[in-house]
Design an enzyme around this catalytic site. Sequence first.
Site, PDB file in Angstrom:
ATOM      1  N   CYS A  90       0.857  -1.174   0.000  1.00  0.00           N
ATOM      2  CA  CYS A  90       0.000   0.000   0.000  1.00  0.00           C
ATOM      3  C   CYS A  90       0.895   1.227   0.000  1.00  0.00           C
ATOM      4  O   CYS A  90       2.110   1.114   0.124  1.00  0.00           O
ATOM      5  CB  CYS A  90      -0.917   0.019   1.235  1.00  0.00           C
ATOM      6  SG  CYS A  90      -2.041  -1.395   1.353  1.00  0.00           S
TER       7      CYS A  90
ATOM      8  N   SER B 111      13.994  -9.865 -11.143  1.00  0.00           N
ATOM      9  CA  SER B 111      15.373  -9.857 -10.633  1.00  0.00           C
ATOM     10  C   SER B 111      15.957 -11.268 -10.633  1.00  0.00           C
ATOM     11  O   SER B 111      17.148 -11.456 -10.901  1.00  0.00           O
ATOM     12  CB  SER B 111      15.423  -9.260  -9.230  1.00  0.00           C
ATOM     13  OG  SER B 111      15.071  -7.892  -9.262  1.00  0.00           O
TER      14      SER B 111
END
Length: 756
Positions: free
Chosen positions: A13, A422
């Site tokens: 958030c 990644s």
Amino acid sequence: PRPPSPPPQRPMCGIFAYLNYGVERSRSAIINMHINGLRRLEYRGYDSAGIAVDGANVAAAPILFKAVGSIDALRAKVDAILPTLGPADPVFANHVGIAHTRWATHGVPAESNCHPHSSDESHEFLVVHNGIITNYKPLREALEAKGFAFYSETDTEIAAKLFKFLYDNVKDDDGNTLDFPVLMMHVMHTLEGAFALLVKSKFFPNEIVACKRGSPLVVGIKDLEFTQELMRVRNKSVNDLMQSPLMSPGIGSGGPLEVVGGQNFKRRRLLVEDGAVAVAAAAGADVPRESELFFSSDASAIVEHTKKVFYPEDNDVVHVSNGVLDLMHLGSKDNMQIAQSRLVSKLDLEIEQIMKGSYKHFMIKEIMEQPESILQSMRGRIQKGKDYKGDPHFTVQLGGIAHRLSDIKRSTRLIFIACGTSYNACLASRQLVEELSEMPVSIELASDFLDRQCPIFRSDVCFFISQSGETADVLEALKFARRHKALCIGIVNVVGSAITRLTECGVHLNAGAEIGVASTKVYTSEIAVMALIALQLSQDSRSKVRKLSSCEVRSDLLIPAGHRGYQEHRRQQVLRALWDLPALVEKCLSSVNDKIVALAATLSEDKSVLLFGRGYQYATCVEGALKIKEVTYMHTEGINAGELKHGPLALIDKDMPVIIFSSIDATGSKLLNALHQVMARGSVARMTVVCPEADDEVIAIATKAKVNMVVVPTTDIALQSILSIIPMQLLSYHIAVARNLDVDQPRNLAKCVTTE
């Protein structure tokens, strides 16, 4: 031994707060400030949002705006409500506002679940929260037993009710109510999980209290008059503050809540990097100086207002009252060493980096920025000179790991730990790291690494790779490795992130801000930086002689097979290729885009697509498949062509779209076999071959069979995956656009994955 309990989950958030002291701002300007901050954080979550601002005066109840959906929905809600509050637009010389953009975890997207959450109907305490409270169920049951009513399904509402309960029931030794930061300390001590909280209260006007534990938080400071003094420290003893009785038994998951000894509570002084100082007003000042402060989950929401920031550490409590900023620290449970100061640093970020400019979406902007982002990742790290013959000669220097090079070279194993894109960058880099360092290299998905409780030894070196530096699984893996005394090194794009603060050393990607949820330029920069690390580790190996294996050779880009050559020859090949890489990326972007737009049009109605490759190009398949999944919602698989006969060949038919990546190393001949098998069983019209322009054999075969081709520039085999992934980034973007999808905010995803 019994494995440790799983780490807390942390939802993604965004929280934001704007505070103005002695600076007049109208209510509409304050609201606009918060909405703009939320727009900068919308990549962190976009299923609902909310803002809390002050009423017309200190006695008036605060005003809340909440909406389900994007920030645009919140803007519309604000515009609808503001006229009902009266014709006046009140001006505030002092004001504290808080805001939140949500990615739903507890409870569906609904206004009742939107933040800010309130302690009661009169909004005595308001809380916004990024993270998760793992013991919220027993806390909720205990508070309900004491008469508290809950109106949402969220864990955050627990914190708001807990503040009110403490304020009403807990007094200090003199019978007074606890002050705001001490209330926060009690709440932190009660809560379990990972969280960052921003809290405002009608009982503490013009004040805010914030804390963090495991979730990101940055504080921005604007227009403060710095002096040559340290931050003001209150004379009141922290020991005295914490000796008051706490809550009755039953609150929390551990029965009675014990008082934490005063020795575990420390005040932290706040220093400034350049020797300038304190973010507190002079002691005894009655009138707050003119100042503006910002709290945010990410610096991107602050940079347009100020570049002076500091990053609180886990268990820090930040309190601001009438422009005076105070910083305290609650003793850390895991006893990790915490620095005794917090430096105010200058953001290395420009507002242009977080704007779309002339582009329609952030994703295409970031794809097109890759020549510059790769150049920035290498700037100052590769030096070009001449050898004794006058030929070009390159050296590499990575200052971030230079002081630990001897420790890395003495290690017995290199472990690269990452998630998502990644991880795919690690997959693309592993072979080169093995080749140049001549050390065993393993790559691990952080979640699987934690699930297996992978054996780690003091002689291991662990690299932790993350764009944001806040990825939950990677952070927990880092803490696991630290407990086992391994050397921990970070490779991140965000300066000041959690991974940079917890690792002993590391390398910043310097790729610039990446806003689009689907990572593009960071992926290519990660490969480039890991190549630099491999080159740095082998820099003192110029005298090493070894026989090159046949799998390393196919074209004249490399030393002929069987030749005994210096490893320095190979290093210079890679360094020269890196030096030329930005220009080749720019050439690739300009040459393939039109071809990819046409290909996207043919694939936009398909349900599935398969990608095949071998060697270095296997990582390209996996990353390309991930990009297509993320933004187009199309089922896509990246498959090692060596596994074609072990099941995937059954998926091939005349309707299945297939993309094959050719290689110019020794796996190229094996890839040709896969190409012929797919051509024999599928439809040539549904095939696409992505190949380097130097791969004459594949180009001849594809031309003869009239197979669709995307030809990219040729570079060293270890870096070819950087050029080969660009068509897939463009393809995923153009398919998403053709399907009229939200490219920058794909469903169910967020940029920084802080959820286990």
